[in-house]
Design a protein around this motif. Structure first.
Motif, PDB file in Angstrom:
ATOM      1  N   UNK A  36       0.822  -1.211   0.000  1.00 40.56           N
ATOM      2  CA  UNK A  36       0.000   0.000   0.000  1.00 40.56           C
ATOM      3  C   UNK A  36       0.853   1.256   0.000  1.00 40.56           C
ATOM      4  N   UNK A  37       1.900   1.277   0.843  1.00 39.69           N
ATOM      5  CA  UNK A  37       2.712   2.488   0.959  1.00 39.69           C
ATOM      6  C   UNK A  37       3.642   2.673  -0.251  1.00 39.69           C
ATOM      7  N   UNK A  38       4.140   1.573  -0.786  1.00 34.38           N
ATOM      8  CA  UNK A  38       5.115   1.664  -1.870  1.00 34.38           C
ATOM      9  C   UNK A  38       4.470   1.810  -3.237  1.00 34.38           C
ATOM     10  N   UNK A  39       3.355   1.115  -3.456  1.00 35.00           N
ATOM     11  CA  UNK A  39       2.749   1.087  -4.790  1.00 35.00           C
ATOM     12  C   UNK A  39       1.297   1.580  -4.816  1.00 35.00           C
ATOM     13  N   UNK A  40       0.791   2.011  -3.651  1.00 40.23           N
ATOM     14  CA  UNK A  40      -0.635   2.342  -3.525  1.00 40.23           C
ATOM     15  C   UNK A  40      -1.484   1.152  -3.985  1.00 40.23           C
ATOM     16  N   UNK A  41      -1.028  -0.007  -3.625  1.00 38.19           N
ATOM     17  CA  UNK A  41      -1.613  -1.273  -4.082  1.00 38.19           C
ATOM     18  C   UNK A  41      -2.355  -1.914  -2.918  1.00 38.19           C
ATOM     19  N   UNK A  42      -3.644  -2.111  -3.094  1.00 36.28           N
ATOM     20  CA  UNK A  42      -4.454  -2.761  -2.052  1.00 36.28           C
ATOM     21  C   UNK A  42      -4.530  -4.247  -2.343  1.00 36.28           C
TER      22      UNK A  42
END
Length: 794
Positions: A531-537
């Motif tokens: 989430x923090x690195x890629x805005x990936x949930x």
């Protein structure tokens, strides 16, 4: 941290070694002497490999057909063969070799051409010796010196007593087959200068200094490297061929003519067809065009005779070849599915063939067929790294890697399940491994795993002294990649291997924390990182994948996650020098190579290292390749276990083993070494001997206790199955952990020894040390004849 290769695939691949062991890595003379192609690979080696790993129902695809060696190798071995070749010159030259032709018709056409032009061309080379008419076979001269360069050329072994003209027939007077260039010969050249050769190509080449096409020397101009006489002869021959009605047989004669051009130029004395564009100022040769044409025609006929049973349509294999870019061909044939891809890899050291073949292609386009034109699409589609100033994109290594990325993506789409990619490679030393690591990364990104590698060095002492094989890298090898099932593919986000980043994140967290970490908390850690690195949930499917990866790369017991000592975390571990870690793993790789191959060369060891890395970072191997001390250390370490046998390393026969079944403790895995020490401690009377390892151990591998009089003493042990000597850092960490736990003793056990600093710190901190010799004494007491230490002599 490699993906597992199925046993059935390993079994197939392991047949390769036996299949090619005694097969010479040579290209048959019939292939080498036809059309001019640089970089041919041995069809004999490929045939043996294909026999070993395929069955009659398999489908093989060669996306970069080149000279067609692999197509020939597969003919009659498999059900169907597909091959594509981007270069129109190469494709059509190979086509005339592969397609059946009417040899009687071909012979008649050749005779017709000879009758038409023979006398006319031979008059161009007419001379006399001792007053008798003769004909020139070859003139040796210095082009830059003009007239003087013909009369007084540079010396070479063919010029004896100043005789620089080689004759076709022996002189009936003097009996010689050579003569001095004389004024009559010069006057003939003067007269020939008046003949109109305006039709001779004057095109400008794509400049590439790597293959000697330079504007400063004039090598970028087509007609720069031909004498007037040979220009005339080539035009006469071409006109005669153009009179023939279109046919496959006419195509053969045209390719024969074009193949002759490589030596019809002003060539360096003793030149082969490899150096096409070099402008020779001195020590040159000028050869009789008709003799070149006739000799090349005989070579084509010999090829057709020898390979008469391997023409398209003559074997049980269906063969489909296309003059197409491989990616374009795959897109145009969405139903195409193959079992094996077998090809010559477009590596960075490979010659840019579109540029190299300009000599032939320009001639063919001008005089024969516009289909030979070099288009912008072809230049864009070629996978190559070139220094050509006009090909900006192809000068950039990053664009090359994009092309390789795209290539592996297409390979994955066209391969059936359990499909294999066989790549022949031939690269330089440090540059080779740096490039190779990128190739492995891109293969993994697109769903492949490295599965096998074997060297197929040419046994030619002129390439490299035989005694040097073990210490340098081979010129040629076969590397195999396995197509992973979709569910087992590496997890890439963009161009980053997130599996490595995931392992690194969790590993460092386990190192830092002093508490046991649950699997669920590790999953949460990874999800937060995404989430923090890629805005990936992370989805539910992602969470399942994360759990699977954690279980693959770490030990999970009772819901807790621990570091697995059998994994090669390498450059994400603690501050220990990476080279030291690699060096300590060498004995394991050496043992694996000896067990699996029986013999090996240096790059086999490096291959094992490269393919065991977490992230495939080129800097990892560069640390070794760029440091001569490291290379020397590795060479000495190998000699501790092996001796040289000609080209290879084999197991040393003078190693003192208690018996044939004895186990070398220096080649055990980290976990197996800990288990051995645990067993030894139990034999020595230690109680509650528990193997630790994993998160929170802070360098403690075993805890145990021992009664001394009426008191129970508590110990911690650190086990180092190392090849290098143990320094002060592990000793200091072990001491710190003993103090934190308030235990009585700390002991470091290693298969090797200790550095001077390590010994001093151990003495000062009262940490007991056990080296490889002391360990063997204790093992021999309780396990006599079962173990030995192969590292002790270092």
């Amino acid at each position: 941290m490699r993906k597992q290769i199925p046993e059935k695939i390993k079994s197939r691949l392991n047949k390769i070694k036996t299949a090619i062991e005694d097969v010479p890595n040579t290209v048959p003379n019939e292939m080498r002497t036809t059309f001019n192609f640089k970089g041919r690979k041995s069809p004999i080696i490929a045939e043996k490999v294909i026999e070993a790993i395929s069955d009659s129902e398999d489908v093989i695809y060669d996306p970069f057909m080149g000279s067609g060696s692999f197509v020939y190798a597969a003919m009659g071995k498999v059900k169907k063969i597909y091959a594509t070749e981007l270069d129109n010159y190469t494709f059509n030259a190979v086509s005339v070799l592969m397609n059946k032709v009417d040899m009687l018709k071909l012979s008649k056409l050749f005779d017709a051409v000879k009758e038409d032009v023979y006398e006319q061309i031979m008059r161009l080379y007419e001379t006399s010796c001792c007053g008798s008419k003769n004909y020139i076979s070859k003139v040796l001269f210095d082009p830059e010196e003009g007239k003087e360069g013909y009369f007084n050329p540079s010396n070479n072994r063919e010029i004896i007593d100043g005789k620089n003209i080689k004759l076709i027939e022996k002189c009936p007077v003097c009996g010689g087959k050579s003569k001095k260039f004389d004024d009559e010969d010069y006057q003939k050249l003067v007269r020939l200068e008046k003949v109109d050769v305006e039709r001779f190509p004057r095109n400008q080449y794509i400049v590439n200094s790597r293959i000697n096409i330079t504007s400063s020397t004039g090598a970028d101009k087509y007609d720069r490297i031909f004498t007037q006489r040979n220009k005339i002869a080539l035009l006469i021959l071409q006109d005669a061929i153009n009179k023939i009605e279109p046919s496959d047989e006419k195509d053969v004669l045209e390719q024969v003519l074009v193949a002759s051009i490589s030596l019809a130029r002003i060539a360096m004395y003793g030149s082969s067809t490899d150096i096409l564009y070099h402008v020779v100022g001195h020590g040159a040769q000028d050869m009789n065009v008709w003799l070149l044409f006739e000799e090349k025609y005989k070579s084509f006929c010999k090829f057709k005779s020898v390979y008469s049973d391997k023409q398209i349509g003559t074997t049980d294999s269906t063969v489909i070849i296309a003059n197409k870019d491989y990616a374009e061909y795959i897109k145009e044939n969405p139903d195409l599915k193959v079992d094996i891809i077998y090809t010559d890899f477009p590596y960075t050291d490979q010659v840019p063939y579109l540029e190299r073949n300009q000599l032939y292609r320009i001639w063919l386009e001008k005089f024969y067929d516009s289909k030979y034109a070099l288009t912008e699409d072809m230049l864009k589609q070629e996978i190559v790294l070139t220094n050509a100033e006009s090909r900006i994109e192809k000068r950039d290594i990053e664009n090359y890697y994009k092309d390789i990325d795209n290539m592996f993506s297409h390979f994955y789409s066209v391969l059936n399940e359990d499909g294999l990619v066989f790549l022949t490679m031939k690269l330089g030393k440090a540059k080779y491994f740096k490039t190779y690591i990128e190739i492995v990364n891109l293969a993994r990104k697109n769903g492949f795993e490295y599965a096998y590698q074997i060297g197929v060095e040419k046994k030619d002492p002129t390439i490299r002294k035989q005694s040097a094989f073990t210490n340098t890298f081979m010129n040629e090898m076969i590397v195999v990649f396995y197509k992973l099932p979709k569910e087992d593919r590496y997890w890439y986000i963009g161009n980053e291997n997130y599996e490595f980043l995931l392992v690194k994140k969790v590993y460092l967290y386990l190192i830092r924390t002093k508490e046991y970490v649950t699997l669920s908390s590790a999953v949460t850690l990874v999800c937060n990182d995404l989430k923090s690195k890629y805005s990936y949930l992370a989805s539910e499917q992602d969470i399942l994948k994360i759990k699977t990866l954690l279980q693959q790369y770490f030990k999970v017991d009772a819901g807790c996650i621990q570091i697995d000592n059998n994994q090669l975390y390498l450059d994400i571990e603690d501050t220990t020098d990476l080279y030291t870690k690699l060096y300590d793993l060498m004995p394991i790789f050496i043992r694996q190579l000896l067990d699996s191959k029986g013999k090996f060369v240096l790059e086999d060891v490096y291959f094992e290292l490269v393919n065991s890395l977490c992230d495939g970072n080129p800097k990892t191997i560069a640390q070794i390749l760029e440091d001569e001390n490291h290379q020397r250390d590795i060479g000495n370490l190998i000699l501790n276990y092996c001796e040289k046998d000609g080209q290879y390393y084999v197991e040393r026969q003078d190693i003192s083993k208690p018996n044939e079944n004895a186990i070398d403790i220096s080649t055990l895995s980290g976990t197996d070494f800990e288990i051995l020490v645990q067993s030894l401690l139990k034999k020595e009377g230690y109680e509650n001997v528990i193997k630790m390892g994993g998160a929170g151990d802070l360098g403690v591998d075993i805890i145990a206790s021992k009664r001394q009089q009426d008191r129970l003493l508590h110990y911690i042990f650190q086990c180092k199955r190392w090849a290098s000597n143990v320094g002060s850092d592990p000793i200091q960490r072990l001491y710190a952990e003993r103090m934190r736990r308030r235990l009585d003793y700390a002991v470091c056990v290693t298969t090797s020894g200790y550095t001077k600093d390590g010994k001093k710190v151990a003495f000062d901190l009262e940490v007991e040390t056990v080296d490889g010799n002391q360990l063997m004494q204790r093992l021999n007491k309780y396990f006599p004849g079962e173990y030995y230490n192969g590292i002790q002599d270092i």
